[in-house]
Design an enzyme around this catalytic site. Structure first.
Site, short mmCIF file in Angstrom:
data_model
loop_
_atom_site.label_atom_id
_atom_site.label_comp_id
_atom_site.label_asym_id
_atom_site.label_seq_id
_atom_site.Cartn_x
_atom_site.Cartn_y
_atom_site.Cartn_z
N CYS A 1 -1.01 6.27 10.20
CA CYS A 1 0.26 5.71 10.65
C CYS A 1 0.03 4.41 11.42
CB CYS A 1 0.98 6.72 11.53
SG CYS A 1 2.58 6.16 12.14
N CYS B 1 6.53 -7.03 6.79
CA CYS B 1 7.59 -6.41 7.59
C CYS B 1 8.23 -7.46 8.49
CB CYS B 1 7.01 -5.28 8.45
SG CYS B 1 8.28 -4.30 9.29
N SER C 1 12.29 6.60 7.45
CA SER C 1 11.98 6.24 8.83
C SER C 1 12.51 4.84 9.13
CB SER C 1 10.46 6.27 9.06
OG SER C 1 10.15 5.82 10.37
N ASN D 1 -3.27 4.85 16.35
CA ASN D 1 -4.35 4.60 15.41
C ASN D 1 -4.77 3.14 15.52
OD1 ASN D 1 -4.42 7.24 14.03
ND2 ASN D 1 -2.34 6.68 13.42
N CYS E 1 6.56 -4.88 15.21
CA CYS E 1 6.31 -3.91 16.28
C CYS E 1 4.87 -4.10 16.78
CB CYS E 1 6.53 -2.49 15.77
SG CYS E 1 8.24 -2.16 15.28
N SER F 1 11.83 5.61 14.68
CA SER F 1 10.67 5.10 15.40
C SER F 1 11.12 4.68 16.79
CB SER F 1 10.12 3.87 14.66
OG SER F 1 8.97 4.17 13.94
N CYS G 1 1.80 -1.87 15.58
CA CYS G 1 1.70 -1.60 14.14
C CYS G 1 0.95 -2.72 13.43
CB CYS G 1 3.11 -1.45 13.56
SG CYS G 1 3.13 -1.10 11.79
N GLU H 1 0.83 -1.20 0.00
CA GLU H 1 0.00 0.00 0.00
C GLU H 1 0.86 1.25 0.00
OE1 GLU H 1 -4.19 -1.19 2.03
OE2 GLU H 1 -2.59 -0.75 3.45
N GLY I 1 7.17 -2.00 5.84
CA GLY I 1 8.54 -2.46 5.78
C GLY I 1 9.55 -1.56 6.47
N CYS J 1 3.40 8.55 1.33
CA CYS J 1 3.97 7.55 2.23
C CYS J 1 4.21 6.28 1.41
CB CYS J 1 3.00 7.29 3.38
SG CYS J 1 3.63 6.13 4.62
#
Length: 388
Positions: A359, A130, A217, A316, A134, A239, A137, A110, A185, A123
């Site tokens: 995010c 990934c 990032s 989020n 985390c 991060s 996420c 995406e 990723g 973005c």
């Protein structure tokens, strides 16, 4: 730490030869020149093609009118100018746009465009899935499938330009001004492909995105951070999300390999970091987990000696998420402490939540495929394929 190796490309990007034609997108100038030389074409043809592909966004050789007709016809039989396929496009109530893109082997990722008054930020994803897992996420719940190649990374920028109608790129009032490598990723675990794609994006005769408007990032791949500054000179975002190794080990498992002290030293050593080029620290606000005044004071101590700003990110939510967002009062109190210490700490306004584009919410339906399946699709499972 001396380990400089990124995650192995067990499932590498396949060469894009759909319909037998080689995709020219993702090649740098030297590669483009070499490929055309094999066809007996002069080096200046590469400059012409670069202009048509990356400045004008043209995909049909027949429209490349500065090339002689016989050259155009010859190119069309051997080569293509392709973007990733858009399999789903969504627009949020706040104007944020999200595209699910499918690549030549059927895998998906995406990318998101966030419009603001003074900028338009894209973005961009660097991997399918990934490796980092985390805990806050959504992408981290999707297993890593493979790295994206240069064509697939820069193709996200080109696809967005298609949708925004920005070919050729306007000099002023652009809708796409900034790139953030904050999608699916860990970019530093796909360094070669990411760096190549960003050099293409920064080329002043093509997409022409300023290096000052590109931010990478990372969750803290310490050995690769210096290369990012030295070789690309782009902005760095880290991060962070926790101020102790005990908590960060849980929230960002990569911390077990590169703990906070090593990470912060790498930030102090980041080439080009200054008050004019501050490192951004991303800090997701999790209710009752990392949002106390004591956490804020500890964060200030960690930032000592680093030209920095802090982005406070309200958590989020996503289906099955194990956390809640901190209250507005807790976020405000946290930010006040960081601000009082001299570090800008804006609260990131959530965008695209209604389409899971905010995010930490990105995720595709791609899954790791068996080696036999990948071989059937023409994608070597040993990492030997080069990106188109």
């Amino acid at each position: 730490m001396t380990d400089m190796k990124p995650v192995p490309q067990i499932f590498a990007p396949p060469v894009d030869r759909a319909d037998g034609r080689l995709n020219l997108v993702g090649m740098d100038r030297a590669e483009l020149t070499a490929v055309l030389a094999e066809e007996g074409l002069e080096p200046f043809r590469a400059r012409q093609l670069w202009h048509w592909i990356y400045h004008r966004g043209v995909t049909d050789f027949a429209e490349m009118t500065t090339l002689a007709k016989p050259v155009r016809e010859r190119l069309a039989t051997r080569f293509a100018v392709r973007r990733p396929a858009v399999t789903r496009a969504e627009t949020s109530a706040d104007g944020t746009r999200k595209w699910l893109l499918r690549f030549v082997d059927g895998q998906e990722a995406e990318t998101v465009h966030i419009p603001e008054e003074d900028r338009g930020t894209l973005c961009v994803s660097s991997q399918v899935g990934c490796t980092l897992a985390c805990k806050f996420c959504h992408t981290g719940t999707q297993p890593w499938v493979r790295n994206l190649g240069p064509a697939e990374i820069v193709g996200q920028v080109m696809t967005a330009r298609d949708a925004l109608g920005e070919w050729p790129a306007p000099r002023e009032d652009r809708q796409l001004t900034n790139i953030v490598l904050m999608g699916m990723g860990e970019p530093l675990y796909n360094w070669d492909n990411v760096a190549k794609a960003m050099r293409i994006a920064m080329d002043h005769e093509g997409l022409s995105v300023s290096r000052r408007k590109i931010t990478l990032s990372t969750a803290g791949v310490v050995p690769m951070m210096k290369r990012c500054g030295e070789e690309l000179g782009i902005q760095l975002a880290v991060s962070l999300h926790a101020v102790t190794d005990e908590l960060r080990d849980v929230l960002v498992p990569l911390n077990k390999k590169y703990p906070i002290a090593e990470l912060m030293q790498a930030c102090r050593d980041y080439p080009g970091a200054s008050n004019a080029r501050r490192i951004t620290f991303e800090y997701v606000m999790l209710k009752g987990v990392n949002d106390s005044p004591a956490d804020a004071r500890a964060l200030v101590r960690l930032l000592d000696g680093i030209p920095a700003k802090v982005n406070l990110i309200p958590f989020n939510a996503w289906p099955g998420a194990p956390f809640e967002c901190s209250s507005n009062n807790a976020i405000r109190a946290f930010g006040d402490i960081v601000n009082a210490a001299g570090y800008s700490s804006p609260v990131r306004q959530p965008r695209g939540r209604d389409i899971l584009a905010a995010c930490g919410q990105l995720k595709s339906d791609s899954v790791r495929r068996r080696k036999a399946d990948l071989a059937a699709a023409g994608a070597p499972a040993d990492g030997s394929a080069a990106a188109a």
